[in-house]
Scaffold this active site. Sequence first.
Site, PDB file in Angstrom:
ATOM      1  N   CYS A 114       0.246  -1.295  -0.505  1.00 45.46           N
ATOM      2  CA  CYS A 114       0.041   0.377   0.076  1.00 45.46           C
ATOM      3  C   CYS A 114       0.519   0.804  -0.164  1.00 45.46           C
ATOM      4  O   CYS A 114       0.207   2.241  -0.192  1.00 45.46           O
ATOM      5  CB  CYS A 114      -1.261   0.106   1.224  1.00 45.46           C
ATOM      6  N   HIS A 250      -3.345   7.712   1.599  1.00 48.60           N
ATOM      7  CA  HIS A 250      -3.685   6.759   1.325  1.00 48.60           C
ATOM      8  C   HIS A 250      -4.627   6.113   1.399  1.00 48.60           C
ATOM      9  O   HIS A 250      -5.324   6.283   2.820  1.00 48.60           O
ATOM     10  CB  HIS A 250      -2.742   5.257   1.737  1.00 48.60           C
ATOM     11  N   ASN A 280      -9.686   0.301  -0.452  1.00 41.90           N
ATOM     12  CA  ASN A 280      -8.690   0.297  -0.627  1.00 41.90           C
ATOM     13  C   ASN A 280      -8.298  -0.511  -1.932  1.00 41.90           C
ATOM     14  O   ASN A 280      -7.879  -1.600  -1.622  1.00 41.90           O
ATOM     15  CB  ASN A 280      -8.350  -0.227   0.642  1.00 41.90           C
TER      16      ASN A 280
HETATM   17  O1  UT7 Z   1      -3.786  -0.340   3.525  1.00 42.98           O
HETATM   18  C1  UT7 Z   1      -3.233  -1.290   4.067  1.00 42.98           C
HETATM   19  C2  UT7 Z   1      -3.254  -1.248   5.677  1.00 42.98           C
HETATM   20  N1  UT7 Z   1      -4.785  -1.633   6.319  1.00 42.98           N
HETATM   21  C3  UT7 Z   1      -5.015  -1.092   6.614  1.00 42.98           C
HETATM   22  O2  UT7 Z   1      -4.819   0.476   6.890  1.00 42.98           O
HETATM   23  C4  UT7 Z   1      -6.432  -1.875   7.112  1.00 42.98           C
HETATM   24  C5  UT7 Z   1      -6.072  -0.990   8.448  1.00 42.98           C
HETATM   25  N2  UT7 Z   1      -7.386  -1.670   9.842  1.00 42.98           N
HETATM   26  C6  UT7 Z   1      -9.163  -1.532   9.677  1.00 42.98           C
HETATM   27  O3  UT7 Z   1      -9.015  -0.505   8.866  1.00 42.98           O
HETATM   28  C7  UT7 Z   1     -10.002  -1.698  10.853  1.00 42.98           C
HETATM   29  O4  UT7 Z   1      -8.893  -2.163  11.500  1.00 42.98           O
HETATM   30  C8  UT7 Z   1     -11.019  -2.683   9.968  1.00 42.98           C
HETATM   31  C9  UT7 Z   1     -12.013  -1.722   9.420  1.00 42.98           C
HETATM   32  C10 UT7 Z   1     -10.076  -3.718   9.370  1.00 42.98           C
HETATM   33  C11 UT7 Z   1     -11.892  -2.991  11.652  1.00 42.98           C
HETATM   34  O5  UT7 Z   1     -12.124  -2.763  11.516  1.00 42.98           O
HETATM   35  P1  UT7 Z   1     -12.357  -3.129  13.768  1.00 42.98           P
HETATM   36  O6  UT7 Z   1     -12.679  -1.802  13.894  1.00 42.98           O
HETATM   37  O7  UT7 Z   1     -10.525  -2.695  13.940  1.00 42.98           O
HETATM   38  O8  UT7 Z   1     -13.155  -4.359  13.840  1.00 42.98           O
HETATM   39  P2  UT7 Z   1     -12.592  -4.957  14.178  1.00 42.98           P
HETATM   40  O9  UT7 Z   1     -11.295  -5.834  13.634  1.00 42.98           O
HETATM   41  O10 UT7 Z   1     -12.491  -4.854  15.659  1.00 42.98           O
HETATM   42  O11 UT7 Z   1     -13.384  -6.109  14.537  1.00 42.98           O
HETATM   43  C12 UT7 Z   1     -14.561  -5.951  15.289  1.00 42.98           C
HETATM   44  C13 UT7 Z   1     -15.788  -6.809  15.125  1.00 42.98           C
HETATM   45  C14 UT7 Z   1     -15.552  -8.348  15.339  1.00 42.98           C
HETATM   46  O12 UT7 Z   1     -16.092  -8.897  16.274  1.00 42.98           O
HETATM   47  P3  UT7 Z   1     -16.285  -9.020  17.532  1.00 42.98           P
HETATM   48  O13 UT7 Z   1     -15.121 -10.142  17.959  1.00 42.98           O
HETATM   49  O14 UT7 Z   1     -16.211  -7.951  18.133  1.00 42.98           O
HETATM   50  O15 UT7 Z   1     -18.126 -10.076  17.413  1.00 42.98           O
HETATM   51  C15 UT7 Z   1     -15.510  -9.075  13.547  1.00 42.98           C
HETATM   52  O16 UT7 Z   1     -14.933 -10.518  13.582  1.00 42.98           O
HETATM   53  O17 UT7 Z   1     -16.918  -6.859  13.839  1.00 42.98           O
HETATM   54  C16 UT7 Z   1     -16.262  -8.334  12.875  1.00 42.98           C
HETATM   55  N3  UT7 Z   1     -16.168  -8.154  11.963  1.00 42.98           N
HETATM   56  C17 UT7 Z   1     -17.186  -7.873  10.864  1.00 42.98           C
HETATM   57  N4  UT7 Z   1     -18.668  -7.396  10.989  1.00 42.98           N
HETATM   58  C18 UT7 Z   1     -19.775  -7.399   9.943  1.00 42.98           C
HETATM   59  C19 UT7 Z   1     -14.899  -7.753  10.622  1.00 42.98           C
HETATM   60  N5  UT7 Z   1     -15.672  -7.278  10.282  1.00 42.98           N
HETATM   61  C20 UT7 Z   1     -16.679  -7.390   9.540  1.00 42.98           C
HETATM   62  C21 UT7 Z   1     -17.432  -7.385   9.048  1.00 42.98           C
HETATM   63  N6  UT7 Z   1     -19.103  -7.327   8.721  1.00 42.98           N
HETATM   64  N7  UT7 Z   1     -17.195  -7.003   7.264  1.00 42.98           N
END
Ligand code: UT7
Length: 323
Positions: A114, A250, A280
């Site tokens: 990225c 980005h 992304n």
């Molecule tokens: O470009 C390269 C660099 N990449 C990035 O910059 C990405 C960086 N990370 C992010 O943007 C965020 O961490 C994400 C968007 C990937 C995730 O957001 P988050 O607020 O960190 O959520 P999380 O991973 O902590 O997940 C929270 C909850 C989880 O459920 P539980 O364990 O709380 O029950 C996940 O399983 O959301 C759940 N979850 C979803 N729910 C519905 C994860 N993906 C999804 C989904 N739909 N697509």
Amino acid sequence: MTIRAVVRGVGHYLPERVVPNSEFEKTIETSDEWIRTRSGIERRHFAAEGENTSDLATRAAEAALADAGMTADDIDAIILATSTADLTFPSAATMVQARLGMTRGFAFDVQAVCAGFVFALANANALILSGQARRVMVIGAETFSRLMDWTDRGTCVLFGDGAGALVLEAQEGAGTTADRGILATDLHSDGRHRDILYVDGGTSTGTTGHLRMEGKEVFRHAIEKLAETAHSALDRAGLTGADVDWIVPHQANIRIIEGTAKRMQVPMDRVVVTVQDHGNTSAASIPLALSVGKARGQIKTGDLIVTEAIGGGLAWGAVVLRW
Ligand code: UT7
């Protein structure tokens, strides 16, 4: 006399197929609401079957050449930032070179995921400042849809396909921060973090593999490192956040974009945001945002721009340039 690498043209290409968040609701346990609120993404483009990274890159390069009023043989070098080249080799850049009908110069890929476009810009700047090239086409192009595990809701809803390109040209500057062109670059990587963002395929497995990410961990690094690298680049240029007309970040997550702008004390109305429409697109996201930002009338000649990105590696960095 100071030589500067000045933007002469910009262009982009997005595949025809637009995929709204709602489409994922049919196949995985997710919702439009979750994707919007956690990432800011509303839709993304996916390449058609048989449409590859070099195809997207060629279309973006043609648009940038048209914007610059140049032809392919006016270009000395092509640097293509991608982690999704059509084949393991030859480079996608040489495929683009052939497709553009460019019969001279040289072309190569840069792979910093990225952060690839920031690394490619810094390399293009170095080629120009060292006199090895006068005009460089810098492209970011990706087909990340080919790396998705469609059962992994934590990643498959986040990425999209696309390409953007800039033509840079050596021009004389006064050596001050009022010069147009690239004013400073700042690059970093730390290979100790490979396990939080990687693709589980390659020559070691004999497969293309799928993207794996510990989103929360990457998020934490992004919030910390992006503002830091942007500040370092501004510092090197002798400028501060108050001088910035546009942050062109980005486009991974609106919360990361907002967090970085806040740390830089730059209001959101001075940030180019395209994540809602593109998702992304890895190395393509910054040149896409530059091209869309110009087309929207946001970015104008003379504006001071900071680009910053982080991705797998981890690799991250920033470039300060006056448009
Ligand atoms: O470009 C390269 C660099 N990449 C990035 O910059 C990405 C960086 N990370 C992010 O943007 C965020 O961490 C994400 C968007 C990937 C995730 O957001 P988050 O607020 O960190 O959520 P999380 O991973 O902590 O997940 C929270 C909850 C989880 O459920 P539980 O364990 O709380 O029950 C996940 O399983 O959301 C759940 N979850 C979803 N729910 C519905 C994860 N993906 C999804 C989904 N739909 N697509």
